[in-house]
Design a protein around this motif. Structure first.
Motif, PDB file in Angstrom:
ATOM      1  N   ASN A   1      29.715  44.291  50.766  1.00 35.57           N
ATOM      2  CA  ASN A   1      28.892  44.995  51.494  1.00 35.57           C
ATOM      3  C   ASN A   1      29.700  45.356  52.936  1.00 35.57           C
ATOM      4  OD1 ASN A   1      26.912  44.974  49.805  1.00 35.57           O
ATOM      5  ND2 ASN A   1      25.775  43.293  50.862  1.00 35.57           N
ATOM      6  N   VAL A   2      29.549  46.305  53.806  1.00 37.01           N
ATOM      7  CA  VAL A   2      30.304  46.502  54.928  1.00 37.01           C
ATOM      8  C   VAL A   2      29.186  46.165  55.875  1.00 37.01           C
ATOM      9  CG1 VAL A   2      31.149  48.290  56.507  1.00 37.01           C
ATOM     10  CG2 VAL A   2      31.745  48.387  53.872  1.00 37.01           C
ATOM     11  N   ASP A   3      29.656  45.429  56.755  1.00 38.45           N
ATOM     12  CA  ASP A   3      28.709  44.854  58.035  1.00 38.45           C
ATOM     13  C   ASP A   3      27.155  44.382  57.657  1.00 38.45           C
ATOM     14  OD1 ASP A   3      30.546  45.723  59.798  1.00 38.45           O
ATOM     15  OD2 ASP A   3      29.956  47.702  60.098  1.00 38.45           O
ATOM     16  N   ASP A   4      27.342  43.681  56.507  1.00 42.93           N
ATOM     17  CA  ASP A   4      25.960  43.138  55.853  1.00 42.93           C
ATOM     18  C   ASP A   4      25.087  44.097  55.420  1.00 42.93           C
ATOM     19  OD1 ASP A   4      26.921  40.648  55.856  1.00 42.93           O
ATOM     20  OD2 ASP A   4      26.262  40.298  57.833  1.00 42.93           O
ATOM     21  N   ASN A   5      25.374  45.432  55.180  1.00 40.62           N
ATOM     22  CA  ASN A   5      24.654  46.455  54.832  1.00 40.62           C
ATOM     23  C   ASN A   5      24.847  46.748  53.463  1.00 40.62           C
ATOM     24  OD1 ASN A   5      23.401  48.972  54.309  1.00 40.62           O
ATOM     25  ND2 ASN A   5      24.321  50.033  56.140  1.00 40.62           N
ATOM     26  N   SER A   6      23.754  46.696  52.592  1.00 43.69           N
ATOM     27  CA  SER A   6      23.767  46.930  50.965  1.00 43.69           C
ATOM     28  C   SER A   6      23.667  48.064  50.471  1.00 43.69           C
ATOM     29  CB  SER A   6      22.674  45.992  50.453  1.00 43.69           C
ATOM     30  OG  SER A   6      21.624  46.380  50.790  1.00 43.69           O
ATOM     31  N   ASP A   7      23.524  49.068  51.437  1.00 46.99           N
ATOM     32  CA  ASP A   7      23.685  50.446  51.428  1.00 46.99           C
ATOM     33  C   ASP A   7      25.108  51.017  51.404  1.00 46.99           C
ATOM     34  OD1 ASP A   7      21.168  50.700  50.292  1.00 46.99           O
ATOM     35  OD2 ASP A   7      20.475  50.892  52.415  1.00 46.99           O
ATOM     36  N   ASN A   8      25.815  50.370  52.121  1.00 45.52           N
ATOM     37  CA  ASN A   8      27.410  50.619  52.594  1.00 45.52           C
ATOM     38  C   ASN A   8      28.117  49.752  51.812  1.00 45.52           C
ATOM     39  OD1 ASN A   8      29.588  51.801  53.498  1.00 45.52           O
ATOM     40  ND2 ASN A   8      29.172  51.307  55.528  1.00 45.52           N
ATOM     41  N   LYS A   9      29.025  49.972  50.640  1.00 50.32           N
ATOM     42  CA  LYS A   9      29.539  49.121  50.029  1.00 50.32           C
ATOM     43  C   LYS A   9      31.210  49.643  49.859  1.00 50.32           C
ATOM     44  CE  LYS A   9      25.991  47.325  47.221  1.00 50.32           C
ATOM     45  NZ  LYS A   9      25.807  46.017  47.285  1.00 50.32           N
ATOM     46  N   LYS A  10      32.208  48.427  49.989  1.00 54.66           N
ATOM     47  CA  LYS A  10      33.408  48.962  49.415  1.00 54.66           C
ATOM     48  C   LYS A  10      33.982  48.237  48.545  1.00 54.66           C
ATOM     49  CE  LYS A  10      34.252  52.368  52.358  1.00 54.66           C
ATOM     50  NZ  LYS A  10      34.546  53.575  52.091  1.00 54.66           N
ATOM     51  N   TRP A  11      35.099  48.539  47.790  1.00 56.14           N
ATOM     52  CA  TRP A  11      35.740  47.700  46.863  1.00 56.14           C
ATOM     53  C   TRP A  11      37.257  47.165  47.388  1.00 56.14           C
ATOM     54  CZ3 TRP A  11      34.034  46.663  42.119  1.00 56.14           C
ATOM     55  CH2 TRP A  11      33.101  47.414  41.582  1.00 56.14           C
ATOM     56  N   VAL A  12      37.495  45.945  46.900  1.00 58.54           N
ATOM     57  CA  VAL A  12      38.637  45.268  47.428  1.00 58.54           C
ATOM     58  C   VAL A  12      39.434  45.035  46.426  1.00 58.54           C
ATOM     59  CG1 VAL A  12      39.462  43.246  48.578  1.00 58.54           C
ATOM     60  CG2 VAL A  12      37.256  44.084  49.297  1.00 58.54           C
ATOM     61  N   LEU A  13      40.627  45.365  46.265  1.00 59.66           N
ATOM     62  CA  LEU A  13      41.658  44.969  45.262  1.00 59.66           C
ATOM     63  C   LEU A  13      42.357  43.963  45.658  1.00 59.66           C
ATOM     64  CD1 LEU A  13      43.031  45.488  42.355  1.00 59.66           C
ATOM     65  CD2 LEU A  13      44.070  47.469  43.626  1.00 59.66           C
ATOM     66  N   MET A  14      42.222  42.499  45.403  1.00 61.48           N
ATOM     67  CA  MET A  14      43.240  41.834  45.804  1.00 61.48           C
ATOM     68  C   MET A  14      44.276  41.454  44.832  1.00 61.48           C
ATOM     69  SD  MET A  14      42.250  37.905  47.008  1.00 61.48           S
ATOM     70  CE  MET A  14      41.229  38.479  48.302  1.00 61.48           C
ATOM     71  N   ILE A  15      45.441  41.182  45.367  1.00 58.27           N
ATOM     72  CA  ILE A  15      46.662  41.128  44.478  1.00 58.27           C
ATOM     73  C   ILE A  15      47.778  39.955  44.973  1.00 58.27           C
ATOM     74  CG2 ILE A  15      48.877  42.381  43.652  1.00 58.27           C
ATOM     75  CD1 ILE A  15      47.304  45.026  44.357  1.00 58.27           C
ATOM     76  N   GLY A  16      47.986  38.957  44.131  1.00 55.77           N
ATOM     77  CA  GLY A  16      49.223  38.309  44.449  1.00 55.77           C
ATOM     78  C   GLY A  16      50.289  38.932  44.560  1.00 55.77           C
ATOM     79  N   GLY A  17      51.371  38.549  45.466  1.00 57.78           N
ATOM     80  CA  GLY A  17      52.474  39.357  45.606  1.00 57.78           C
ATOM     81  C   GLY A  17      53.421  38.451  45.466  1.00 57.78           C
ATOM     82  N   ASN A  18      54.688  38.247  44.650  1.00 55.37           N
ATOM     83  CA  ASN A  18      55.797  37.498  44.775  1.00 55.37           C
ATOM     84  C   ASN A  18      56.967  38.207  44.961  1.00 55.37           C
ATOM     85  OD1 ASN A  18      57.962  35.664  44.227  1.00 55.37           O
ATOM     86  ND2 ASN A  18      57.007  34.885  42.427  1.00 55.37           N
ATOM     87  N   GLY A  19      57.196  38.324  46.292  1.00 54.89           N
ATOM     88  CA  GLY A  19      58.341  39.237  46.777  1.00 54.89           C
ATOM     89  C   GLY A  19      59.561  38.321  47.078  1.00 54.89           C
ATOM     90  N   PHE A  20      59.556  37.125  46.861  1.00 51.28           N
ATOM     91  CA  PHE A  20      60.790  36.245  47.261  1.00 51.28           C
ATOM     92  C   PHE A  20      62.042  36.787  46.885  1.00 51.28           C
ATOM     93  CE2 PHE A  20      63.682  32.705  46.129  1.00 51.28           C
ATOM     94  CZ  PHE A  20      63.697  32.256  47.603  1.00 51.28           C
ATOM     95  N   ASN A  21      62.211  37.306  45.639  1.00 49.29           N
ATOM     96  CA  ASN A  21      63.602  38.004  45.034  1.00 49.29           C
ATOM     97  C   ASN A  21      63.842  39.190  45.817  1.00 49.29           C
ATOM     98  OD1 ASN A  21      64.141  35.740  43.468  1.00 49.29           O
ATOM     99  ND2 ASN A  21      63.001  36.857  41.691  1.00 49.29           N
ATOM    100  N   TYR A  22      62.838  39.860  46.466  1.00 49.87           N
ATOM    101  CA  TYR A  22      63.025  41.150  47.123  1.00 49.87           C
ATOM    102  C   TYR A  22      63.288  41.049  48.641  1.00 49.87           C
ATOM    103  CZ  TYR A  22      61.497  42.583  42.734  1.00 49.87           C
ATOM    104  OH  TYR A  22      61.506  42.887  41.293  1.00 49.87           O
TER     105      TYR A  22
END
Length: 92
Positions: free
Chosen positions: A43-64
C-alpha cells in the motif's frame, strides 16, 4: 514465477504448475549478477486503494566493481511484465 537469470529476472506463468511459459524479463546491467528476486505489492501511504509493486533483487556486483547487496524497484506489474517507475535503490 521469477527466476534469476544472470543480468535479468525472468517472468514465467503456468496454469498447472508443471508447464511454464516465459512471459517477459526485467534486464539490469547496473547491479551485477542478479540473485533471489522477489515481487510483492504494498500500500502507498497506508492507503489500500493505492498500491504499488516492489521488485527486490539481490545484486552481486563484486566482479564488476559494483556494490553487493539488496536493491529494489517500485513500479507496476500487469501479471506478465514489470515496469519500473523508479531508478534502482539500494537497501542500507
Amino acid at each position: 514465477m521469477l527466476l534469476a537469470e544472470r543480468d535479468k529476472v525472468g517472468f514465467y506463468t503456468s496454469s498447472n504448475l508443471k508447464d511454464w511459459e516465459y512471459t517477459s524479463s526485467f534486464v539490469r546491467q547496473d547491479i551485477g549478477i542478479i540473485e533471489c528476486p522477489d515481487l510483492f505489492q504494498l500500500n502507498v501511504d497506508d492507503n489500500s486503494d493505492n498500491k504499488k509493486w516492489v521488485l527486490m533483487i539481490g545484486g552481486n556486483g563484486f566482479n564488476y566493481g559494483l556494490t553487493t547487496g539488496s536493491s529494489y524497484f517500485v513500479g507496476d506489474f500487469d501479471g506478465r511484465e514489470f515496469h519500473a517507475e523508479t531508478p534502482v535503490k539500494w537497501l542500507e
